[in-house]
Design a protein around this motif. Sequence first.
Motif, mmCIF file in Angstrom:
data_model
loop_
_atom_site.group_PDB
_atom_site.id
_atom_site.type_symbol
_atom_site.label_atom_id
_atom_site.label_comp_id
_atom_site.label_asym_id
_atom_site.label_seq_id
_atom_site.Cartn_x
_atom_site.Cartn_y
_atom_site.Cartn_z
ATOM 1 N N ARG A 476 3.151 49.640 49.131
ATOM 2 C CA ARG A 476 2.427 50.278 48.955
ATOM 3 C C ARG A 476 1.094 49.749 48.442
ATOM 4 O O ARG A 476 1.120 48.819 46.802
ATOM 5 C CB ARG A 476 2.978 50.435 46.800
ATOM 6 N N ASP A 487 -7.188 52.963 44.961
ATOM 7 C CA ASP A 487 -6.827 53.698 46.069
ATOM 8 C C ASP A 487 -6.453 52.397 46.808
ATOM 9 O O ASP A 487 -5.891 51.655 47.075
ATOM 10 C CB ASP A 487 -8.262 53.469 46.486
ATOM 11 N N TRP A 488 -5.276 53.679 47.598
ATOM 12 C CA TRP A 488 -4.489 52.496 48.773
ATOM 13 C C TRP A 488 -5.271 51.651 49.667
ATOM 14 O O TRP A 488 -6.182 52.226 50.337
ATOM 15 C CB TRP A 488 -3.226 53.902 49.989
ATOM 16 N N ASP A 516 2.608 54.287 52.009
ATOM 17 C CA ASP A 516 2.227 54.457 51.116
ATOM 18 C C ASP A 516 0.761 54.982 50.713
ATOM 19 O O ASP A 516 0.328 54.020 50.753
ATOM 20 C CB ASP A 516 2.484 54.606 49.630
ATOM 21 N N THR A 518 -0.944 57.590 49.151
ATOM 22 C CA THR A 518 -2.056 58.186 48.013
ATOM 23 C C THR A 518 -3.082 57.322 47.082
ATOM 24 O O THR A 518 -2.442 56.151 46.881
ATOM 25 C CB THR A 518 -0.527 59.339 47.193
ATOM 26 N N SER A 519 -3.765 57.813 46.215
ATOM 27 C CA SER A 519 -4.527 57.045 45.363
ATOM 28 C C SER A 519 -4.260 57.086 44.272
ATOM 29 O O SER A 519 -2.994 57.922 44.003
ATOM 30 C CB SER A 519 -5.758 58.105 45.578
ATOM 31 N N LYS A 520 -4.107 56.521 42.543
ATOM 32 C CA LYS A 520 -4.239 57.021 41.310
ATOM 33 C C LYS A 520 -4.989 57.693 41.009
ATOM 34 O O LYS A 520 -6.451 56.792 41.026
ATOM 35 C CB LYS A 520 -3.629 55.207 40.768
ATOM 36 N N PRO A 522 -3.289 60.288 42.292
ATOM 37 C CA PRO A 522 -2.431 61.292 41.398
ATOM 38 C C PRO A 522 -0.948 60.670 41.480
ATOM 39 O O PRO A 522 0.082 60.876 40.356
ATOM 40 C CB PRO A 522 -2.414 62.726 42.385
ATOM 41 N N GLY A 523 -0.707 59.934 42.208
ATOM 42 C CA GLY A 523 -0.134 58.582 41.884
ATOM 43 C C GLY A 523 -0.059 57.782 41.134
ATOM 44 O O GLY A 523 -0.885 57.572 40.510
ATOM 45 N N TRP A 527 6.628 52.797 41.795
ATOM 46 C CA TRP A 527 7.399 54.038 42.205
ATOM 47 C C TRP A 527 8.753 53.614 41.246
ATOM 48 O O TRP A 527 9.356 52.455 41.280
ATOM 49 C CB TRP A 527 7.846 54.091 43.991
#
Length: 528
Positions: A476, A487-488, A516, A518-520, A522-523, A527
């Motif tokens: 991640r 952002d990833w 992974d 996914t940006s934050k 929504p993530g 984890w």
Amino acid sequence: MPAAPPAAPDTATDVVLVVDFGAQYAQLIARRVREARVYSEIVPSTMPVAEMLAKNPRAIILSGGPSSVYAEGAPSLDRALFEAGVPVFGMCYGFQLMATTLGGTVDDNGAREYGRTPLTVSKSGSTLFEGTPDEQSVWMSHGDACSAAPEGFTVTASTDVVPVAAFENDEKKLYGVQYHPEVMHSTHGQQVLEHFLYRGAGIEPTWTTGNVIEEQVAAIRAQVGDKRAICGLSGGVDSAVAAALVQKAIGSQLTCVYVDHGLMRKGETEQVEKDFVAATGAKLKVVDAEKRFLDALAGVSDPEQKRKIIGREFIRVFEQAQLEILQEDGPEVAFLVQGTLYPDVVESGGGTGTANIKSHHNVGGLPEDIEFELVEPLRQLFKDEVRMVGQELGLPDEIVQRQPFPGPGLGIRIVGEVTKDRLDLLREADAIAREELTAAGLDRDIWQCPVVLLADVRSVGVQGDGRTYGHPIVLRPVSSEDAMTADWSRLPYETLAKISTRITNEVADVNRVVLDVTSKPPGTIEWE
Ligand SMILES: Nc1ncnc2c1ncn2[C@@H]1O[C@H](COP(=O)(O)OP(=O)(O)OP(=O)(O)O)[C@@H](O)[C@H]1O
Ligand SMILES: O=c1[nH]c(=O)c2[nH+]cn([C@@H]3O[C@H](COP(=O)(O)O)[C@@H](O)[C@H]3O)c2[nH]1
Ligand SMILES: NC(=O)CC[C@H](N)C(=O)O
Ligand SMILES: [Mg+2]
């Protein structure tokens, strides 16, 4: 009850208040103000105006928010705020609220704008826009719009769909923009904000992290007096900087306590002993608490429950350390220093009307019966500011530039129950990933890279011509400014390939490595 932390640095005469109407970006606004070298604090919109004014703010910024100003029960502001002679800058909802409170019109006329939007500055010589181009790109996120500015205001900008995208009343020092100048995508946002602060409000840009050191050292001395304190030291930036500040303030009255809870990464304990003690000469006590934590976590899979257990056990270990230190002659050990930052407080729901996303072990995860009085000198700061303070205190780059690692450690990076075997497995995988990222020179490009074990997931693989039924490891890697959004990271394929090959070859029971993307939001970053 934990006592309230020391108030923000004593800059009452130079504080800018950011009134939070439930914005996604209130923190970002506060950061941007500080980047302009002006101290800022966030207050909830429910705070009475008299109380806001009692803080003697040099200026007030009204944030955006999800409500519609004309809706029943929408947050409002007493008109007195605009009549107190304090310069005010409204953004989005704040702009709309300023408009309606002062007699302008805001309605839902179908003029929606979301995302990057071209703005036309229609009034040269405006206080906010001077020196910025006539055509600029701004970040919009609204469904309501101002169709008529209040009397006495000059409209200074418009877009294709909204005629009133900015206004100002320079005489009364009231300014507003429909867009979000705090967001990076607004190309001249910072300049516009600085124009408000320096030209509109006449504030000098004098706030620096140097002020923080002086003010906090004085505040810590006043709080702790001649008693003793312990500091939870993790090897991370925040606690190292907090400890160095407290060490500067009270010297040998401080003992640092490093808790080896068995959830740390490979080599971490040794590193704390080597880097931190060498740099600061602080007294360090290392507590081996692996068994205590693993026993308490046995059978627990729920992430919030894990966090609460870990938060509780931390305090129990600190209490144990307190008893041991009391064996040595000296005054009472009454204080616990923690490296809590502003985002920890906000994410734990301790901010201003924000949701509890997860209980950070050092804020929402603290047990109720804690008897220490807390000392949290970084509670008002963002990570990059903490790094600057650390640098100024002379801490080495190995500490100051370290990537964050959460206090609950690998305990929240195992999705499922935490056991010693699983921790050992994850430690190996994590060590490989970190080694390769460092070798590829990527440490400064990424904010942090959690390595996660999906302990409850198994899948079929083939290794050495035989069937395997192993676990996946998730990488991640993220880039971020302050961990509130992320952002990833677009890592080079070769590096990813190397990490994947090594982990599947070298770590037993792992037959897959996944990335992974996914940006934050929504993530979230972790984890769990
Ligand atoms: N293993 C540990 N031993 C003692 N205290 C700890 C430990 N882990 C965390 N803490 C305490 O909890 C606080 C919050 O942890 P957090 O991870 O946010 O900060 P940090 O480790 O100091 O910095 P970073 O965010 O860069 O990892 C720390 O500042 C420290 O006071
Ligand atoms: O000290 C900590 N105690 C905690 O309980 C905790 N939870 C998350 N983190 C760190 O906070 C940042 C944001 O993480 P999330 O996007 O997962 O919420 C990331 O940098 C996470 O590593 C923690 N740090
Ligand atoms: N981002 C905002 O502040 C939005 C304000 C208001 N809710 C609108 O949609 O127009
Ligand atoms: Mg940490």
